[in-house]
Design a protein around this motif. Structure first.
Motif, PDB file in Angstrom:
ATOM      1  N   TYR A  10     -31.018  81.393 -23.984  1.00  0.00           N
ATOM      2  CA  TYR A  10     -31.664  80.301 -23.251  1.00  0.00           C
ATOM      3  C   TYR A  10     -32.311  80.882 -21.996  1.00  0.00           C
ATOM      4  CZ  TYR A  10     -28.678  77.378 -26.209  1.00  0.00           C
ATOM      5  OH  TYR A  10     -28.047  76.789 -27.276  1.00  0.00           O
ATOM      6  N   VAL A  11     -33.618  80.671 -21.874  1.00  0.00           N
ATOM      7  CA  VAL A  11     -34.384  81.104 -20.707  1.00  0.00           C
ATOM      8  C   VAL A  11     -35.256  79.930 -20.279  1.00  0.00           C
ATOM      9  CG1 VAL A  11     -36.123  82.716 -19.822  1.00  0.00           C
ATOM     10  CG2 VAL A  11     -34.370  83.518 -21.436  1.00  0.00           C
ATOM     11  N   ALA A  12     -35.290  79.644 -18.991  1.00  0.00           N
ATOM     12  CA  ALA A  12     -36.057  78.503 -18.495  1.00  0.00           C
ATOM     13  C   ALA A  12     -37.520  78.609 -18.897  1.00  0.00           C
ATOM     14  CB  ALA A  12     -35.952  78.425 -16.965  1.00  0.00           C
ATOM     15  N   GLY A  13     -38.045  77.523 -19.443  1.00  0.00           N
ATOM     16  CA  GLY A  13     -39.452  77.466 -19.789  1.00  0.00           C
ATOM     17  C   GLY A  13     -39.843  78.177 -21.062  1.00  0.00           C
ATOM     18  N   GLN A  14     -38.842  78.714 -21.812  1.00  0.00           N
ATOM     19  CA  GLN A  14     -39.154  79.435 -23.043  1.00  0.00           C
ATOM     20  C   GLN A  14     -38.387  78.827 -24.216  1.00  0.00           C
ATOM     21  OE1 GLN A  14     -38.713  83.692 -22.795  1.00  0.00           O
ATOM     22  NE2 GLN A  14     -39.665  83.821 -20.776  1.00  0.00           N
ATOM     23  N   PRO A  15     -38.912  78.977 -25.441  1.00  0.00           N
ATOM     24  CA  PRO A  15     -38.192  78.468 -26.612  1.00  0.00           C
ATOM     25  C   PRO A  15     -36.853  79.187 -26.777  1.00  0.00           C
ATOM     26  CG  PRO A  15     -40.469  79.032 -27.161  1.00  0.00           C
ATOM     27  CD  PRO A  15     -40.208  79.579 -25.793  1.00  0.00           C
ATOM     28  N   VAL A  16     -35.897  78.482 -27.328  1.00  0.00           N
ATOM     29  CA  VAL A  16     -34.602  79.102 -27.620  1.00  0.00           C
ATOM     30  C   VAL A  16     -34.803  80.202 -28.662  1.00  0.00           C
ATOM     31  CG1 VAL A  16     -32.295  78.698 -28.544  1.00  0.00           C
ATOM     32  CG2 VAL A  16     -33.357  76.999 -27.044  1.00  0.00           C
ATOM     33  N   GLU A  17     -34.132  81.330 -28.434  1.00  0.00           N
ATOM     34  CA  GLU A  17     -34.344  82.506 -29.285  1.00  0.00           C
ATOM     35  C   GLU A  17     -33.026  82.928 -29.929  1.00  0.00           C
ATOM     36  OE1 GLU A  17     -35.818  87.191 -28.791  1.00  0.00           O
ATOM     37  OE2 GLU A  17     -35.605  85.868 -27.043  1.00  0.00           O
ATOM     38  N   ARG A  18     -33.089  83.306 -31.192  1.00  0.00           N
ATOM     39  CA  ARG A  18     -31.927  83.870 -31.886  1.00  0.00           C
ATOM     40  C   ARG A  18     -32.026  85.397 -31.872  1.00  0.00           C
ATOM     41  NH1 ARG A  18     -29.905  80.646 -37.318  1.00  0.00           N
ATOM     42  NH2 ARG A  18     -29.462  78.643 -36.305  1.00  0.00           N
ATOM     43  N   ILE A  19     -30.906  86.039 -31.536  1.00  0.00           N
ATOM     44  CA  ILE A  19     -30.864  87.500 -31.500  1.00  0.00           C
ATOM     45  C   ILE A  19     -29.746  87.963 -32.436  1.00  0.00           C
ATOM     46  CG2 ILE A  19     -30.529  89.525 -30.031  1.00  0.00           C
ATOM     47  CD1 ILE A  19     -31.476  87.788 -27.683  1.00  0.00           C
ATOM     48  N   LEU A  93     -31.458  84.021 -15.010  1.00  0.00           N
ATOM     49  CA  LEU A  93     -32.644  84.375 -15.781  1.00  0.00           C
ATOM     50  C   LEU A  93     -32.401  84.278 -17.278  1.00  0.00           C
ATOM     51  CD1 LEU A  93     -34.258  87.371 -13.851  1.00  0.00           C
ATOM     52  CD2 LEU A  93     -34.924  84.966 -13.874  1.00  0.00           C
ATOM     53  N   ALA A  94     -31.150  84.521 -17.697  1.00  0.00           N
ATOM     54  CA  ALA A  94     -30.850  84.475 -19.125  1.00  0.00           C
ATOM     55  C   ALA A  94     -29.433  83.961 -19.336  1.00  0.00           C
ATOM     56  CB  ALA A  94     -31.008  85.854 -19.764  1.00  0.00           C
TER      57      ALA A  94
END
Length: 292
Positions: A10-19, A93-94
């Protein structure tokens, strides 16, 4: 076919990302991508807390009062409710979470909030042998101002198991990550070390990884059968202050630790240290078998 283990970022202003997991832990021995260091060239403030799925009142006020000043917050049983995600993305930030329990709305698992973007991320999961529920762990790496790379291990250890086979099995992949890392390490979380066997297995693991335990003078950690459940281990740094915050906002009390990174590599050099760890890991197979 087993489901792939992944982290959710989760990062502000960005799509949720899978890692997803790296192909091999040996990737740590190679050059990692550059990144901005954790802020603060002096002290590194870390908060460690099993947040009990945010089921009790005042959890947010505790995070706002104590977590916002930490560069790293290591949460266990963190449920990705809108309130927690909002706090994480507005103060850090993250925020990386490894879902362990998949609830209808909001998954629960370990979550690491960081004031810098990690340059490496490895999610891990282990299934409880009796309840068939999963526990998660997360390995992340962050640059420091002095050029070193800090490895952070956030773990919620398996709880309901007979003996220590599964408990030790969960620590195994974490050990591979630490062995392949050249630099300081923080390993912390809810280790569910409620038995003598588990405590001994945990201490043997920490010794093999050359990790030191953070000691708390006024030790108010949550206990089970008279033994603390939450721990912080480290190497390549000095502890400046360590305390336990007593609160009713969870069934665990948060741990607050301030570290001062060593300047340059640890004594003996990273190459000597890694060789020693690999030898210890290889030589430990016989002792592990004897402990069963």
């Amino acid at each position: 076919m087993p489901k792939k283990t992944y982290a959710v970022r989760y990062v502000a202003g960005q799509p949720v990302e899978r890692i997803f997991q790296p192909l091999a832990s040996s990737q740590l021995g190679q050059a990692l991508p550059p990144g901005e260091p954790l802020p603060g060239s002096g002290l590194l403030r870390v908060m460690v807390w099993n947040i009990f799925k945010q089921q009790r009142a005042e959890w947010l006020s505790v995070l706002q009062g104590f977590g916002k000043d930490a560069q790293l917050v290591l949460l266990q049983e963190a449920q990705t409710t809108p309130e927690l995600v909002r706090f994480a993305t507005s103060h850090y930030l993250a925020a990386d979470q490894v879902p362990a329990l998949i609830f209808p709305q909001h998954p629960s698992g370990v979550m690491t909030l960081s004031a810098a973007h990690p340059v490496y991320c490895c999610p891990l999961r282990e299934r409880e042998p009796l309840l068939r529920l999963a526990k998660s762990a997360l390995v992340t790496v962050y640059p420091l101002h002095d050029g070193q790379l800090l490895m952070v291990v956030n773990i919620h250890a398996v709880n309901f198991s007979l003996g220590i086979d599964v408990y030790s099995k969960q620590l195994g992949p974490i050990g591979e990550q630490i062995i392949n890392h050249q630099g300081p390490v923080i390993m912390a979380g809810d280790f569910n070390a409620w038995s003598r066997q588990r405590v001994l297995a945990l201490y043997r693991f920490a010794e093999r990884m050359m990790l030191h335990e953070v000691k708390f003078i006024d030790d108010q950690r949550r206990t089970a059968f008279g033994r603390p459940l939450d721990f912080v281990f480290y190497r390549g740094m000095k502890v400046q202050e360590a305390s336990v915050l007593v609160t009713r906002a969870s069934d665990h009390n948060p741990l607050l630790v301030e570290f001062e990174p060593y300047r340059g590599s640890a004594q003996g050099g990273p190459e000597a240290r890694i060789v020693g760890l690999k030898n210890n890991a290889a030589g430990n197979k016989n002792s592990a078998a004897a402990d069963k």
